[in-house]
Structure formats: structure tokens, C-alpha cells
Scaffold this active site. Sequence first.
Site, PDB file in Angstrom:
ATOM      1  N   CYS A  48     -16.853 -19.544  14.670  1.00 57.29           N
ATOM      2  CA  CYS A  48     -15.770 -19.642  15.665  1.00 57.29           C
ATOM      3  C   CYS A  48     -16.304 -19.400  17.069  1.00 57.29           C
ATOM      4  CB  CYS A  48     -14.674 -18.641  15.318  1.00 57.29           C
ATOM      5  SG  CYS A  48     -13.371 -18.571  16.550  1.00 57.29           S
ATOM      6  N   CYS A  53     -14.429 -22.907  17.269  1.00 57.31           N
ATOM      7  CA  CYS A  53     -13.214 -22.847  18.093  1.00 57.31           C
ATOM      8  C   CYS A  53     -13.480 -22.633  19.582  1.00 57.31           C
ATOM      9  CB  CYS A  53     -12.308 -21.710  17.636  1.00 57.31           C
ATOM     10  SG  CYS A  53     -12.462 -21.226  15.930  1.00 57.31           S
ATOM     11  N   LYS A  56     -15.675 -25.248  21.471  1.00 56.54           N
ATOM     12  CA  LYS A  56     -14.917 -26.507  21.350  1.00 56.54           C
ATOM     13  C   LYS A  56     -13.760 -26.537  22.338  1.00 56.54           C
ATOM     14  CE  LYS A  56     -11.499 -26.664  18.856  1.00 56.54           C
ATOM     15  NZ  LYS A  56     -11.023 -26.722  17.496  1.00 56.54           N
ATOM     16  N   TYR A 185      -9.897 -33.021  11.628  1.00 55.45           N
ATOM     17  CA  TYR A 185      -9.468 -32.556  12.963  1.00 55.45           C
ATOM     18  C   TYR A 185     -10.678 -32.387  13.867  1.00 55.45           C
ATOM     19  CZ  TYR A 185     -10.641 -27.521  12.301  1.00 55.45           C
ATOM     20  OH  TYR A 185     -11.278 -26.318  12.134  1.00 55.45           O
ATOM     21  N   GLU A 189     -11.273 -34.183  17.507  1.00 55.06           N
ATOM     22  CA  GLU A 189     -11.455 -33.341  18.700  1.00 55.06           C
ATOM     23  C   GLU A 189     -12.743 -33.725  19.440  1.00 55.06           C
ATOM     24  OE1 GLU A 189      -9.186 -29.288  17.131  1.00 55.06           O
ATOM     25  OE2 GLU A 189     -11.341 -29.462  16.868  1.00 55.06           O
ATOM     26  N   HIS A 444      15.263 -25.491  30.906  1.00 49.75           N
ATOM     27  CA  HIS A 444      15.111 -26.772  31.583  1.00 49.75           C
ATOM     28  C   HIS A 444      14.445 -26.581  32.938  1.00 49.75           C
ATOM     29  CE1 HIS A 444      16.129 -30.917  32.409  1.00 49.75           C
ATOM     30  NE2 HIS A 444      16.585 -30.547  33.590  1.00 49.75           N
ATOM     31  N   GLU A 449      12.024 -27.858  25.449  1.00 50.75           N
ATOM     32  CA  GLU A 449      13.488 -27.815  25.283  1.00 50.75           C
ATOM     33  C   GLU A 449      13.968 -28.876  24.288  1.00 50.75           C
ATOM     34  OE1 GLU A 449      15.995 -29.125  28.667  1.00 50.75           O
ATOM     35  OE2 GLU A 449      14.157 -29.814  29.613  1.00 50.75           O
TER      36      GLU A 449
HETATM   37  P1  FAD Z   1     -18.351 -17.843   9.871  1.00 53.01           P
HETATM   38  O1  FAD Z   1     -17.688 -17.646  11.163  1.00 53.01           O
HETATM   39  O2  FAD Z   1     -19.022 -19.130   9.608  1.00 53.01           O
HETATM   40  O3  FAD Z   1     -19.400 -16.642   9.733  1.00 53.01           O
HETATM   41  C1  FAD Z   1     -20.332 -16.572   8.699  1.00 53.01           C
HETATM   42  C2  FAD Z   1     -21.571 -15.857   9.218  1.00 53.01           C
HETATM   43  O4  FAD Z   1     -22.404 -15.520   8.122  1.00 53.01           O
HETATM   44  C3  FAD Z   1     -22.422 -16.725  10.134  1.00 53.01           C
HETATM   45  O5  FAD Z   1     -22.667 -16.031  11.342  1.00 53.01           O
HETATM   46  C4  FAD Z   1     -23.719 -16.952   9.353  1.00 53.01           C
HETATM   47  O6  FAD Z   1     -24.860 -17.036  10.189  1.00 53.01           O
HETATM   48  C5  FAD Z   1     -23.768 -15.703   8.494  1.00 53.01           C
HETATM   49  N1  FAD Z   1     -24.538 -15.830   7.254  1.00 53.01           N
HETATM   50  C6  FAD Z   1     -24.494 -16.834   6.347  1.00 53.01           C
HETATM   51  N2  FAD Z   1     -25.278 -16.540   5.279  1.00 53.01           N
HETATM   52  C7  FAD Z   1     -25.809 -15.318   5.528  1.00 53.01           C
HETATM   53  C8  FAD Z   1     -26.682 -14.460   4.782  1.00 53.01           C
HETATM   54  N3  FAD Z   1     -27.104 -14.774   3.563  1.00 53.01           N
HETATM   55  N4  FAD Z   1     -27.054 -13.293   5.353  1.00 53.01           N
HETATM   56  C9  FAD Z   1     -26.622 -12.919   6.586  1.00 53.01           C
HETATM   57  N5  FAD Z   1     -25.786 -13.688   7.321  1.00 53.01           N
HETATM   58  C10 FAD Z   1     -25.364 -14.866   6.780  1.00 53.01           C
HETATM   59  N6  FAD Z   1     -10.653 -22.489  13.351  1.00 53.01           N
HETATM   60  C11 FAD Z   1      -9.536 -22.238  14.050  1.00 53.01           C
HETATM   61  O7  FAD Z   1      -8.744 -21.375  13.663  1.00 53.01           O
HETATM   62  N7  FAD Z   1      -9.251 -22.934  15.206  1.00 53.01           N
HETATM   63  C12 FAD Z   1     -10.089 -23.878  15.702  1.00 53.01           C
HETATM   64  O8  FAD Z   1      -9.810 -24.472  16.732  1.00 53.01           O
HETATM   65  C13 FAD Z   1     -11.283 -24.139  14.995  1.00 53.01           C
HETATM   66  N8  FAD Z   1     -12.168 -25.041  15.459  1.00 53.01           N
HETATM   67  C14 FAD Z   1     -13.334 -25.242  14.801  1.00 53.01           C
HETATM   68  C15 FAD Z   1     -14.231 -26.172  15.322  1.00 53.01           C
HETATM   69  C16 FAD Z   1     -15.416 -26.422  14.683  1.00 53.01           C
HETATM   70  C17 FAD Z   1     -16.389 -27.412  15.267  1.00 53.01           C
HETATM   71  C18 FAD Z   1     -15.729 -25.722  13.476  1.00 53.01           C
HETATM   72  C19 FAD Z   1     -17.020 -25.988  12.745  1.00 53.01           C
HETATM   73  C20 FAD Z   1     -14.847 -24.801  12.938  1.00 53.01           C
HETATM   74  C21 FAD Z   1     -13.641 -24.552  13.603  1.00 53.01           C
HETATM   75  N9  FAD Z   1     -12.705 -23.639  13.113  1.00 53.01           N
HETATM   76  C22 FAD Z   1     -11.543 -23.413  13.795  1.00 53.01           C
HETATM   77  C23 FAD Z   1     -12.932 -22.929  11.833  1.00 53.01           C
HETATM   78  C24 FAD Z   1     -13.434 -21.495  12.068  1.00 53.01           C
HETATM   79  O9  FAD Z   1     -14.564 -21.536  12.907  1.00 53.01           O
HETATM   80  C25 FAD Z   1     -13.774 -20.844  10.734  1.00 53.01           C
HETATM   81  O10 FAD Z   1     -12.650 -20.904   9.886  1.00 53.01           O
HETATM   82  C26 FAD Z   1     -14.181 -19.383  10.895  1.00 53.01           C
HETATM   83  O11 FAD Z   1     -15.265 -19.256  11.773  1.00 53.01           O
HETATM   84  C27 FAD Z   1     -14.563 -18.801   9.520  1.00 53.01           C
HETATM   85  O12 FAD Z   1     -15.035 -17.496   9.672  1.00 53.01           O
HETATM   86  P2  FAD Z   1     -15.976 -16.840   8.559  1.00 53.01           P
HETATM   87  O13 FAD Z   1     -16.165 -15.422   8.997  1.00 53.01           O
HETATM   88  O14 FAD Z   1     -15.455 -17.116   7.223  1.00 53.01           O
HETATM   89  O15 FAD Z   1     -17.361 -17.627   8.657  1.00 53.01           O
END
Ligand code: FAD
Length: 467
Positions: A48, A53, A56, A185, A189, A444, A449
Site C-alpha cells: 500500500c 494505494c 498510485k 481496477y 487506474e 445544493h 445531492e
Molecule cells: P503487503 O502490504 O503486501 O505487505 C506484505 C509485506 O511482507 C511486504 O512488505 C513484503 O516485502 C513482506 N514480505 C513478504 N514475504 C516476506 C518474508 N518471507 N519475510 C519478511 N517479509 C516478507 N488497496 C486499497 O485499499 N486501495 C487502493 O487504492 C489500492 N490500490 C492498490 C494499487 C496497487 C497498484 C496495488 C498493487 C494494490 C493496491 N491496493 C489497494 C491493495 C493493497 O495494497 C493491499 O491490499 C494491502 O497492501 C495488503 O496488505 P498486506 O499487509 O496484506 O500485504
Amino acid sequence: MTSRRAGGYDYDLFVIGAGSAGVRAARLTAELGKRVAIAEESRVGGTCVLRGCVPKKLFVNAAHYAEAFGDAVGFGWRVEGVHFDWPTLTSNVAGDVSLLSSIYIRNLEKAGAEIIPSRAVLEDAHTVRLVAEHRTVTAEYILISVGGRPRRDLPIPGIEHVITSDEFFHLERLPKRVLIVGGSYIATEIASIFAGFGAETTIIHRGSEILRGFDNEVRHELCSALERRGITVMTNEELAGIAEAAGGGYIATLKSRATVAADQVLLAIGRHPNTAGLGLEKAGVTVDGTGSIKVDACSRTDAANIYAVGDVTGRLQFTPVAIREAAAFVQTVFEGRPTAVDYDNVPVAVFANPEVGSVGLSEEAARERHPSLDIYRSHFKPLPYRVAGRDERMLMKLVVDGETDRVLGCHFVGPNAAEMVQLVAIAVKMGATKADFDATTALHPTLAEEIVTMARPAERIRREAAE
Ligand code: FAD
């Protein structure tokens, strides 16, 4: 070397992955006075903050200026000589993202969580190996919040030339011609961003319509609006191969044998959970057919002391959902209150141009569940568009249960759709009826609205009991 404190584990909780979900769970648990460590193999903040997010939305904001300058002329502004500089945008966004990452780090440290900059993998149900530090640690509970990564696994020649959303934010130059593969999506975007900056943009999508899962009218409306902005949308098409072009750039060949010339081909065909090589089998954690970790309603995996939250579980893949799952995990395990996240009426947005905002059921989903529906629709030209000379309309749609009068779904396509849907989602979540909407006085002149002034249904759908 494995360290284990006498009579216990090194940590009460070990979190693998410092994205939206992991950071929230680690912080909340540490604030309860528990011993918490969180491992991150890349940068704290996750998808994110670093490649989703946040950057983006900032790119979306940047691209919108192109239209705003155009509209401004109708309001008397002279805007000759405006100029866009891609490196300024990418470097300022990178700076903001780094700031957010450092705020996450500070908050974790303030709460008392230990941040370990390493890949972490499971050795058994209580042991984690820290790859970069060549050591193992133990924990009573382990939370897997490793998220996902963009798919690049199309079995086609030339696949090595594609980029994904991960690289998009770091492009050195703004490409002149872009091919986006996918109808998600994220695809729409990124296409809107490129088109906003004047790139010749094409979307190819293997389905018959972009934005699977959204209300069909919303899907048509967005597709036509993208086309009006000069984006070519090719549906029922697939990428068959990519070859380098003699004069630079690439020639993409499609299944239909059509070709598209592009300087950049970007794949946005979905995401894989980051479960490969994580040692899940050693710990007794199982996955489904897509590689997503199987969990129960409280995010517990098949191993009793291991939980998984966020994108890696393949549920609703949005940041606020990941954060809610993390908070529910902390309540369940460390506060003695088993908590399941409610996935109903989660508002969603598409930050394309125009924006989409939706909450609740699409008309199609509502038709499957409710025999009687009233559909309200308003398709109007926003006030400033007339003066700006912009020939475009905004769509607002309400899906109402014909039996109970309850608003089941609310859909917007147009300016500020995301902001509107966040607010109306409260009413929908509370079970508001169409009569409640009618009883609310309009404000308004606003675009919003319209949502309280739709007097008569555009359609009444009544399914016979025998059907
Ligand atoms: P992540 O945020 O992916 O975090 C996982 C972390 O784990 C990463 O930092 C990774 O490096 C780390 N990791 C992985 N494996 C290991 C390991 N073995 N050891 C140590 N670290 C590890 N959501 C919205 O709500 N609104 C939006 O507008 C939106 N836009 C998006 C746009 C794009 C281009 C993308 C790709 C996603 C978007 N999302 C959006 C989705 C949102 O980013 C994800 O749903 C959210 O980040 C998920 O969080 P998470 O903690 O599950 O995983």
C-alpha cells in the site's frame, strides 16, 4: 543457532511481513505489553505505502491536472505554457513514500516492537529462520502477513520485457505508447494515469468487459469514459507474444493476430500470494489452489498458533480490510475476544478517470438474491462541466430491495465518486432504506445531492415465485 528463553519463547508474537496488516498487528500487540518482533525483507510499509494505494493515488492526482487545466479555460483562465515533468513527480512521490515508511517504523518502535530487516521463513510451528541474520528465533504465536506480488507468469515469448505495477512508479521516462494487459481496477487506474499524461494507451482484456465483479452499468460507463479519453479498450483479447521493434519499443502480438506497438507493456493480470519458500508445510499451514493461506473466520491457519491476515489469505484484498483483519487477530489472540471481520458492504473505489465508487450489491448480484428490486438511476451532467465545455455525465445508481425498501447497493461513476461512496457506505451499512434517503434534505448545489433526490425507480424488477 536457535535461541530460546528458559521456560518460554523469545517472543509472544512474531510477525512475518511489515505491510498494512503486519504493522498494525505488531503495533497493537506491542502496545499491550507483549514481546513482539516483525520481520520485513524489503521496506517497512508494504504494498500500500510503497507500490500500491499511496503512490498510485498521488500519480492519479498528478494526472488529473491535465484535465483541470483544460476545464479551467472555460472558467476564464489562460493556461498556456503549462508543462509536466515526470522526474519531478516520481522523485516527490518517492520522497513522500519514504516519509510514510519512516513514520511506520517510528510507530512500531514507539510501541516497543522489534523490527528485524530480514526475510523470515518458518522452520516449524514456533520457530522462524531469519535468512539475512543466519539465526532462528521462537515465538508462541506467529502471524503471517506477507501479502502478494504481481503475476508475471504468462507463458508467452518476450514476457521478460513486461513491467508490472511494482516498476511503474519508478519508470525513468514517461513512455509515449503504453499497452496495459488486464481489465482489473489496477489496470484501469494505471491506464488513466498514462492517458492523463498524454501517452497513447491501449488496454487489452481477455474478458468481454473490464472491471469484473462491479455492477454491469458501472463497467459499461467506465469503459465508454476511458474510450472517450482516447484509451483503446480491446476486450476478448489476449497477449500472445512481445518482440523488440527495430526502431525501439516493442510489438505486442495478440491472440487475434492483431499487433500493438508500445514503448512499455505493463501486466496487470492479478497477484500471487507470497507463500513460495515460506516453509508453510514444515509448520502445518495449508494453502488453497491459488496458494492463498487457508484460514478460519478468525484468521487462524491449520496450525493452532499460526494466524494469517491480509492479501496472503486471498479474501478481500484492500488495505482497510487487511488492517481490520490484523486488529481482529489481536482481539482474538491477545485480548480474549474472538473476532471475525465482517466483509459485507465494504466500500470500494477505482481511481480511474472518471472515478468509480461502489458499496453493497451490484444489480446482477442483487437479482440473484432478491426477487423484487427497484433500480434508481441518475445520469446527469455535473454543473461545472457545462461551463468547462466537457461533454460527460455522472452516473449514480441505487439498488433497492423492493420488499423491504432497504438500499442494497450504491454505485457512482464520476468526479469524487470515491469520497461519496465512503460516506454513503455508513448509511448502507446501517441498513438505510430508500425512504431514509428520501427523508434526507439535499445539499445544493452539490453532485451528491442527486443521491437523495431520485424520486421514481427507473426500473421495477419483480421475479415470480415459481421462477
Ligand atoms: P503487503 O502490504 O503486501 O505487505 C506484505 C509485506 O511482507 C511486504 O512488505 C513484503 O516485502 C513482506 N514480505 C513478504 N514475504 C516476506 C518474508 N518471507 N519475510 C519478511 N517479509 C516478507 N488497496 C486499497 O485499499 N486501495 C487502493 O487504492 C489500492 N490500490 C492498490 C494499487 C496497487 C497498484 C496495488 C498493487 C494494490 C493496491 N491496493 C489497494 C491493495 C493493497 O495494497 C493491499 O491490499 C494491502 O497492501 C495488503 O496488505 P498486506 O499487509 O496484506 O500485504
